[in-house]
Design a protein around this motif. Structure first.
Motif, PDB file in Angstrom:
ATOM      1  N   VAL A  19       0.812  -1.216   0.000  1.00 14.05           N
ATOM      2  CA  VAL A  19       0.000   0.000   0.000  1.00 14.05           C
ATOM      3  C   VAL A  19       0.845   1.265   0.000  1.00 14.05           C
ATOM      4  O   VAL A  19       0.587   2.197  -0.772  1.00 14.05           O
ATOM      5  N   ILE A  20       1.886   1.316   0.849  1.00 16.83           N
ATOM      6  CA  ILE A  20       2.598   2.589   1.041  1.00 16.83           C
ATOM      7  C   ILE A  20       3.896   2.692   0.237  1.00 16.83           C
ATOM      8  O   ILE A  20       4.418   3.798   0.042  1.00 16.83           O
ATOM      9  N   GLY A  21       4.449   1.571  -0.190  1.00 18.98           N
ATOM     10  CA  GLY A  21       5.652   1.621  -1.014  1.00 18.98           C
ATOM     11  C   GLY A  21       6.920   1.921  -0.254  1.00 18.98           C
ATOM     12  O   GLY A  21       7.942   2.268  -0.866  1.00 18.98           O
ATOM     13  N   HIS A  22       6.909   1.824   1.067  1.00 14.58           N
ATOM     14  CA  HIS A  22       8.106   2.022   1.890  1.00 14.58           C
ATOM     15  C   HIS A  22       8.398   0.736   2.646  1.00 14.58           C
ATOM     16  O   HIS A  22       7.497  -0.053   2.943  1.00 14.58           O
ATOM     17  N   SER A  23       9.680   0.550   3.002  1.00 12.33           N
ATOM     18  CA  SER A  23      10.053  -0.640   3.755  1.00 12.33           C
ATOM     19  C   SER A  23       9.446  -0.579   5.154  1.00 12.33           C
ATOM     20  O   SER A  23       9.369   0.490   5.770  1.00 12.33           O
ATOM     21  N   ILE A  92       8.215   2.245   9.989  1.00 16.55           N
ATOM     22  CA  ILE A  92       8.184   2.581   8.558  1.00 16.55           C
ATOM     23  C   ILE A  92       9.467   3.342   8.253  1.00 16.55           C
ATOM     24  O   ILE A  92       9.731   4.411   8.830  1.00 16.55           O
ATOM     25  N   SER A  93      10.273   2.789   7.377  1.00 17.57           N
ATOM     26  CA  SER A  93      11.561   3.401   7.057  1.00 17.57           C
ATOM     27  C   SER A  93      11.391   4.577   6.107  1.00 17.57           C
ATOM     28  O   SER A  93      10.589   4.515   5.161  1.00 17.57           O
ATOM     29  N   GLY A  94      12.144   5.658   6.352  1.00 19.35           N
ATOM     30  CA  GLY A  94      12.085   6.850   5.510  1.00 19.35           C
ATOM     31  C   GLY A  94      12.113   8.105   6.368  1.00 19.35           C
ATOM     32  O   GLY A  94      12.034   8.046   7.598  1.00 19.35           O
ATOM     33  N   GLU A  95      12.269   9.256   5.729  1.00 24.83           N
ATOM     34  CA  GLU A  95      12.257  10.509   6.481  1.00 24.83           C
ATOM     35  C   GLU A  95      10.880  10.699   7.099  1.00 24.83           C
ATOM     36  O   GLU A  95       9.861  10.578   6.413  1.00 24.83           O
ATOM     37  N   PRO A  96      10.818  10.966   8.418  1.00 26.84           N
ATOM     38  CA  PRO A  96       9.528  11.097   9.096  1.00 26.84           C
ATOM     39  C   PRO A  96       8.547  12.027   8.405  1.00 26.84           C
ATOM     40  O   PRO A  96       7.340  11.745   8.382  1.00 26.84           O
ATOM     41  N   ALA A  97       9.021  13.102   7.844  1.00 24.23           N
ATOM     42  CA  ALA A  97       8.119  14.053   7.199  1.00 24.23           C
ATOM     43  C   ALA A  97       7.373  13.416   6.033  1.00 24.23           C
ATOM     44  O   ALA A  97       6.247  13.805   5.714  1.00 24.23           O
ATOM     45  N   LYS A  98       8.002  12.411   5.396  1.00 25.01           N
ATOM     46  CA  LYS A  98       7.389  11.762   4.244  1.00 25.01           C
ATOM     47  C   LYS A  98       6.523  10.552   4.638  1.00 25.01           C
ATOM     48  O   LYS A  98       5.504  10.278   3.994  1.00 25.01           O
ATOM     49  N   VAL A  99       6.949   9.830   5.669  1.00 26.15           N
ATOM     50  CA  VAL A  99       6.242   8.574   5.986  1.00 26.15           C
ATOM     51  C   VAL A  99       5.239   8.710   7.127  1.00 26.15           C
ATOM     52  O   VAL A  99       4.441   7.799   7.359  1.00 26.15           O
ATOM     53  N   LEU A 100       5.260   9.857   7.838  1.00 23.60           N
ATOM     54  CA  LEU A 100       4.341  10.026   8.966  1.00 23.60           C
ATOM     55  C   LEU A 100       2.885   9.882   8.538  1.00 23.60           C
ATOM     56  O   LEU A 100       2.044   9.372   9.283  1.00 23.60           O
TER      57      LEU A 100
END
Length: 377
Positions: A19-23, A92-100
């Protein structure tokens, strides 16, 4: 409290990443990564997850606080709660601003999947409790009242035993499991237990009836069961309904077993067999006789040796079917009544048992049934 295993955790990872495309990582409350979009991370210790589990709050890790959590990559970590207990942490891996923005979605998805797993485990536990209790009862063992209370089983409620098997044996390996799921969803009043690899026992509630109306109780149970089965299942199963025996679930079950065995042998193309269809034959089969069978068969030895024994047996069988009515028997065989009487007298001379005396007629009936049974087995 639910125990999170690797398979369930990996399903959460796979579903979220689609769904989200992040690890995504799933950690235990102790911080051990048990499933991850990066398989190499499985087994590592995630200090951020331990922090989340202890505080019960989400944690965002970025350049400003990454040094506080050794080995933790940038991302958002959220607690997963089932039944007011934190059972896991999802990262959820990634910069918090993007994955929050995905945190709530992943949290809800994970909790729903874990709640479903918990319900399945609870259902399986209850099924095991029910089976253990029923297996004890049908084997004549006493069970503690606490067992009955756990599955909501009232011994005062009359129940009829029914057995379901695949029409064609052997059937699918998952026959009983699929059937149990269908019946559990259709009618909660049915008590179910797998008593053999491809045999399901159903205890159906019935309303008490007089001894002269036992057939009505069978019809009640069959109607309740059949209304819970889909049309395609009806075509793929054989059902045997036993006799209601007050105060004895063991007797109810054993009568259903004997009914199934007799029905499959005597009427192999029928899909429903009832104890009341042929109680004497089924009763005799349920005894599993040894010396009794030999004693019953002894009068038939001379009859078997006679050149016309098949003719005598067919006449005797027709006489049974006609309920001892010579006229009706003669009509079925297209013979004169005197011819029927002559043949029956021949049976008496050969066996020493008269078809015209009720006790001796019963002996002949059981002897032929027993002989037929031993031949077919």
């Amino acid at each position: 409290m639910i125990t999170l295993d690797h398979n369930t955790a990996q399903r959460i990872v796979d579903r979220a990443m689609q769904v989200i495309g992040h690890s995504v990582n799933v950690m235990t409350p102790d911080g051990v990564i048990i499933a991850s979009g990066d398989p190499l991370r499985v087994g590592e210790l995630h200090h951020g997850a331990r922090h989340v589990a202890l505080r019960g709050e989400s944690l965002a890790v970025d350049a400003s606080n990454a040094e506080q959590f050794t080995g933790v990559r940038h991302g958002v970590n959220v607690p997963i709660t089932v039944g007011q207990h934190i059972v896991a942490v999802v990262g959820i891996s990634g910069e918090p601003a993007k994955v929050l923005q995905f945190a709530d979605l992943v949290k809800v998805t994970a909790e729903l999947m874990l709640e479903q797993t918990a319900l399945l485990e609870l259902g399986q536990h209850r099924r095991r409790q029910t089976e253990d209790t029923l297996l004890a009862l049908i084997n004549g063992r006493a069970v503690p009242q606490s067992w009955l209370d756990r599955i909501g089983f009232d011994l005062a409620q009359p129940r009829l035993a029914l057995i379901i098997e695949p029409a064609q044996l052997p059937g699918p390996d998952d026959f009983v499991i699929l059937l149990m799921r269908q019946l559990e969803l259709s009618d909660k009043s049915l008590l179910l237990a797998q008593v053999a690899p491809q045999r399901l026992l159903v205890l159906a509630p019935i309303k008490p009836a007089s001894t002269t109306a036992l057939r009505s109780m069978t019809e009640q149970a069959l109607s309740l069961l059949q209304s819970s089965l889909s049309a395609n299942v009806h075509m793929a199963v054989v059902i045997a309904a036993g006799q209601y025996i007050e105060g004895s679930l063991q007797g109810c079950y054993e009568s259903a077993l004997a009914t199934m065995a007799s029905g499959r042998r005597e009427s192999p193309h029928s899909s429903v067999h009832c104890y009341s269809d042929d109680p004497v034959t089924i009763l005799w089969e349920s005894l599993r006789p040894s010396w009794q069978q030999q004693e019953l068969l002894r009068p038939l030895q001379t009859l078997r040796a006679h050149p016309r024994h098949l003719l005598y047996v067919r006449t005797l069988q027709a006489f049974f079917d006609a309920n001892g009515d010579v006229k009706q028997c003669a009509a079925v065989l297209h013979l004169h009544r005197n011819t029927v009487r002559y043949r029956l007298k021949g049976v008496e001379q050969l066996t020493g048992l008269s078809p015209f005396r009720l006790p001796e007629l019963l002996h002949l009936y059981l002897a032929l049934k027993s002989d037929d049974l031993s031949t077919k087995q």
